[in-house]
Design a protein around this motif. Sequence first.
Motif, PDB file in Angstrom:
ATOM      1  N   LEU A  31       0.856  -1.184   0.000  1.00 43.09           N
ATOM      2  CA  LEU A  31       0.000   0.000   0.000  1.00 43.09           C
ATOM      3  C   LEU A  31       0.891   1.232   0.000  1.00 43.09           C
ATOM      4  N   CYS A  32       0.533   2.211  -0.800  1.00 43.78           N
ATOM      5  CA  CYS A  32       1.395   3.384  -0.965  1.00 43.78           C
ATOM      6  C   CYS A  32       0.895   4.567  -0.151  1.00 43.78           C
ATOM      7  N   MET A  33       1.852   5.353   0.317  1.00 41.46           N
ATOM      8  CA  MET A  33       1.531   6.552   1.082  1.00 41.46           C
ATOM      9  C   MET A  33       1.104   7.669   0.139  1.00 41.46           C
ATOM     10  N   GLU A  34       0.735   8.784   0.700  1.00 39.24           N
ATOM     11  CA  GLU A  34       0.220   9.888  -0.117  1.00 39.24           C
ATOM     12  C   GLU A  34       1.278  10.468  -1.048  1.00 39.24           C
ATOM     13  N   ASP A  35       2.546  10.318  -0.700  1.00 37.52           N
ATOM     14  CA  ASP A  35       3.606  10.803  -1.585  1.00 37.52           C
ATOM     15  C   ASP A  35       4.018   9.751  -2.617  1.00 37.52           C
ATOM     16  N   GLY A  36       3.362   8.579  -2.581  1.00 36.33           N
ATOM     17  CA  GLY A  36       3.645   7.536  -3.556  1.00 36.33           C
ATOM     18  C   GLY A  36       4.608   6.469  -3.095  1.00 36.33           C
ATOM     19  N   THR A  37       5.178   6.605  -1.900  1.00 34.67           N
ATOM     20  CA  THR A  37       6.117   5.621  -1.375  1.00 34.67           C
ATOM     21  C   THR A  37       5.410   4.301  -1.077  1.00 34.67           C
ATOM     22  N   ILE A  38       5.987   3.200  -1.546  1.00 30.80           N
ATOM     23  CA  ILE A  38       5.390   1.880  -1.345  1.00 30.80           C
ATOM     24  C   ILE A  38       5.804   1.312   0.008  1.00 30.80           C
ATOM     25  N   VAL A  39       4.834   0.808   0.751  1.00 32.34           N
ATOM     26  CA  VAL A  39       5.094   0.157   2.039  1.00 32.34           C
ATOM     27  C   VAL A  39       4.505  -1.253   1.964  1.00 32.34           C
ATOM     28  N   ASP A  40       5.318  -2.257   2.296  1.00 32.28           N
ATOM     29  CA  ASP A  40       4.825  -3.637   2.211  1.00 32.28           C
ATOM     30  C   ASP A  40       5.436  -4.513   3.289  1.00 32.28           C
ATOM     31  N   PHE A  41       4.668  -5.500   3.718  1.00 34.00           N
ATOM     32  CA  PHE A  41       5.089  -6.484   4.714  1.00 34.00           C
ATOM     33  C   PHE A  41       5.713  -7.651   3.951  1.00 34.00           C
ATOM     34  N   SER A  42       7.032  -7.800   4.073  1.00 32.66           N
ATOM     35  CA  SER A  42       7.733  -8.765   3.219  1.00 32.66           C
ATOM     36  C   SER A  42       8.521  -9.824   3.982  1.00 32.66           C
ATOM     37  N   GLY A  43       8.462  -9.801   5.297  1.00 34.64           N
ATOM     38  CA  GLY A  43       9.179 -10.794   6.081  1.00 34.64           C
ATOM     39  C   GLY A  43       8.888 -10.631   7.557  1.00 34.64           C
ATOM     40  N   SER A  44       9.236 -11.623   8.330  1.00 33.28           N
ATOM     41  CA  SER A  44       8.971 -11.566   9.772  1.00 33.28           C
ATOM     42  C   SER A  44       9.617 -10.346  10.402  1.00 33.28           C
ATOM     43  N   ASN A  45       8.801  -9.565  11.124  1.00 33.55           N
ATOM     44  CA  ASN A  45       9.254  -8.365  11.828  1.00 33.55           C
ATOM     45  C   ASN A  45       9.894  -7.351  10.893  1.00 33.55           C
ATOM     46  N   PHE A  46       9.500  -7.376   9.633  1.00 35.61           N
ATOM     47  CA  PHE A  46      10.151  -6.493   8.658  1.00 35.61           C
ATOM     48  C   PHE A  46       9.131  -5.869   7.705  1.00 35.61           C
ATOM     49  N   ILE A  47       9.178  -4.537   7.634  1.00 30.22           N
ATOM     50  CA  ILE A  47       8.328  -3.777   6.725  1.00 30.22           C
ATOM     51  C   ILE A  47       9.225  -3.046   5.737  1.00 30.22           C
ATOM     52  N   ASN A  48       8.989  -3.279   4.465  1.00 33.14           N
ATOM     53  CA  ASN A  48       9.739  -2.587   3.415  1.00 33.14           C
ATOM     54  C   ASN A  48       9.164  -1.203   3.178  1.00 33.14           C
ATOM     55  N   VAL A  49      10.029  -0.204   3.062  1.00 35.97           N
ATOM     56  CA  VAL A  49       9.597   1.147   2.747  1.00 35.97           C
ATOM     57  C   VAL A  49      10.397   1.643   1.547  1.00 35.97           C
ATOM     58  N   ASP A  50       9.672   1.986   0.486  1.00 36.49           N
ATOM     59  CA  ASP A  50      10.278   2.509  -0.741  1.00 36.49           C
ATOM     60  C   ASP A  50      11.253   1.523  -1.387  1.00 36.49           C
ATOM     61  N   ASP A  51      10.987   0.246  -1.223  1.00 39.05           N
ATOM     62  CA  ASP A  51      11.822  -0.786  -1.849  1.00 39.05           C
ATOM     63  C   ASP A  51      10.959  -2.032  -2.005  1.00 39.05           C
TER      64      ASP A  51
END
Length: 238
Positions: free
Chosen positions: A62-82
């Motif tokens: 799901l992307c933020m208002e500025d377009g940055t992508i945020v995703d749950f990709s691993g245990s205890n880990f959230i990807n931001v802008d990658d």
Amino acid sequence: MKLVTLAQTCDVEDSLNTKGDERDLWPLDEIDPTKSRFPCCLVWTPLPVVSWLAPFIGHVGLCMEDGTIVDFSGSNFINVDDFAYGSVARYIQLDREQCCFPSNLASHTCKHRYKHAERGVAISWDDAIHSSRRHFEHKSYNLFTCNCHSFVAICLNRMSYGGSMDWNMVNVAALVLLKGRWVNYMAVVRSFLPFTVMVCFGISFVGWPFLIGLLMFCLLLIAWFVVGTYCLKTLLEC
């Protein structure tokens, strides 16, 4: 008479709060796939190996208002802008006006006022993502029970998107698969070429039983998520 006046006053306050929330929705930037900027979008990309066998299965964020992508990709880990597993292949831009961002209990614009407050609310689109991010930073990732779709569902529930508090893995997947737009022609090729190659090789070396087995595999995956989501709800809760 006093009760009527009080009710009218509350209605006016609710109206003012709603209008105030609408004024906070500043214009979004344009979607720019070349820079991986998708403001307020639900985004999707195929998963290695898994999508080769079941092309409807993929990774979402799901992307933020500025377009940055945020995703749950691993245990205890959230990807931001990658975005994990490659660039965005499909996306759908969501409407912030369909969200409920109450500053207090009286300013809810959705019908789930108390349920929304109990489960967790947000005062803005980005706040909903940040709150969900903190929640999932302490979660173990599991493809079958707690995954990227769960993260997006929690975000949408915090927003009460579309007036609903029932977002889950199944309807999040259905939303992007049925209404999502392809980024470009190559995104379509990247999503379906491995599956096509696998099917061709499977039929060449194994024959039609391979196709039957693949169909059974896909049906089992669908059954797992549908039954787990709607019949055994505690099994797939994050």
